[in-house]
Structure formats: C-alpha cells, structure tokens
Motif scaffolding. Structure first.
Motif, short mmCIF file in Angstrom:
data_model
loop_
_atom_site.label_atom_id
_atom_site.label_comp_id
_atom_site.label_asym_id
_atom_site.label_seq_id
_atom_site.Cartn_x
_atom_site.Cartn_y
_atom_site.Cartn_z
N GLY A 1 13.09 -6.94 -10.01
CA GLY A 1 12.85 -7.25 -8.61
C GLY A 1 11.57 -6.69 -8.02
O GLY A 1 11.26 -6.95 -6.86
N GLY A 2 10.83 -5.92 -8.80
CA GLY A 2 9.59 -5.37 -8.27
C GLY A 2 8.52 -6.42 -8.09
O GLY A 2 8.70 -7.59 -8.45
N GLY A 3 7.38 -6.01 -7.55
CA GLY A 3 6.28 -6.93 -7.33
C GLY A 3 5.22 -6.30 -6.46
O GLY A 3 5.25 -5.10 -6.19
N ARG A 4 4.30 -7.13 -6.03
CA ARG A 4 3.22 -6.68 -5.15
C ARG A 4 3.44 -7.29 -3.77
O ARG A 4 3.62 -8.51 -3.66
N GLY B 1 5.89 -5.40 4.21
CA GLY B 1 6.70 -6.39 3.52
C GLY B 1 8.00 -5.83 2.99
O GLY B 1 8.32 -4.65 3.18
N SER B 2 8.75 -6.69 2.29
CA SER B 2 10.07 -6.32 1.77
C SER B 2 10.22 -6.72 0.32
O SER B 2 9.60 -7.70 -0.14
N GLN C 1 17.40 -2.48 -1.17
CA GLN C 1 16.64 -3.31 -0.24
C GLN C 1 15.58 -2.44 0.40
O GLN C 1 15.90 -1.42 1.02
N MET C 2 14.34 -2.84 0.26
CA MET C 2 13.22 -2.06 0.77
C MET C 2 12.47 -2.87 1.81
O MET C 2 11.93 -3.94 1.50
N ASP C 3 12.48 -2.40 3.03
CA ASP C 3 11.80 -3.06 4.14
C ASP C 3 10.69 -2.16 4.68
O ASP C 3 10.69 -0.96 4.44
N LYS C 4 9.81 -2.74 5.45
CA LYS C 4 8.71 -1.99 6.06
C LYS C 4 8.00 -1.13 5.03
O LYS C 4 7.74 0.05 5.25
N LEU C 5 7.67 -1.73 3.92
CA LEU C 5 7.06 -0.99 2.82
C LEU C 5 5.68 -0.46 3.20
O LEU C 5 4.93 -1.08 3.96
N LYS C 6 5.38 0.71 2.63
CA LYS C 6 4.12 1.40 2.88
C LYS C 6 3.38 1.61 1.55
O LYS C 6 4.03 1.65 0.50
N PRO C 7 2.08 1.78 1.59
CA PRO C 7 1.35 2.05 0.35
C PRO C 7 1.90 3.25 -0.43
O PRO C 7 1.88 3.25 -1.66
N ASP C 8 2.41 4.26 0.28
CA ASP C 8 2.99 5.43 -0.38
C ASP C 8 4.26 5.11 -1.17
O ASP C 8 4.72 5.95 -1.96
#
Length: 117
Positions: free
Chosen positions: A8-11, A16-17, A81-88
């Motif tokens: 499920g990973g990606g860029r 983004g989510s 579920q990952m929302d509001k993703l940050k570069p960190d």
C-alpha cells in the motif's frame, strides 16, 4: 512463507493520504497485538501505532489525529490509514507482532512511503 506481508505504500504530496495493509495468518492475527513501525534512512525502527486483540489502540504522538490503525478479522489484515501526510513521515513501513512493546517476528519486506512535493 512470509508471515507478515505489507503493501500500500507509494509517493504522495504533503497533505495526501495512503492506506497500508498487513496481511498475516489467522493464528498470528487472533493471538498477537499488532503494530506498524517505520524506519527512515539512517534511523532506527520506531513504533507508529499498535492495536491489541480487542481493538485497543495506541499512537506515537507525532501521528495522533492523522493515522488510524485497525484490524479486520474477515481477511486477517491490519491497516494503517494515514492522512495529512508530512515529509517527516517518509520511511519504509513495517508491521510486526508486539509483546511488552518489543517486536517479536521476523521483519517483512516493508512498504515504502514517500511524502514529497
């Protein structure tokens, strides 16, 4: 045969989510507390979120309110579920079984998450 298979990973761009999946066996799923870890380049594994067999959850402070861990018995899968993703948040993400806060199983191949504009 791998016991824990992440996908499920990606860029994505910041904000983004993504939804990560960890497929495992019924035995592992029904027995263990499960967790999502991540490892950024040059850094140690860090626990991001965990979920007990009864659905109790815990999160790393920096992801509270943005990430949600869940487990689904129909397909023996743990999700993140990952929302509001940050570069960190950029890292390779792994799932694992947990006892007393310590990962117990062999690490899988992980899934790469890259957050970049």
């Amino acid at each position: 045969q791998a016991q824990l298979v992440e996908s499920g990973g990606g860029r994505v761009q910041p904000g983004g989510s993504l939804r990560l999946s960890c497929a495992t066996s019924r035995t592992i799923f029904s027995t263990w507390t499960m967790g999502w870890y991540r490892q950024a380049p040059g850094k140690k594994y860090e626990l991001v979120a965990l979920i007990g067999t009864h659905g109790d959850t815990s999160y790393k402070d920096s992801v509270k309110g943005r990430f949600t861990i869940s487990r689904h018995s129909a397909n023996n899968t743990v999700y993140l579920q990952m929302d509001k993703l940050k570069p960190d948040d950029t890292a390779v993400y792994y799932c694992n079984t947990i006892m007393y806060g310590v990962p117990q199983s062999d690490w899988g191949q992980g899934t790469q998450v890259t957050v970049s504009s």
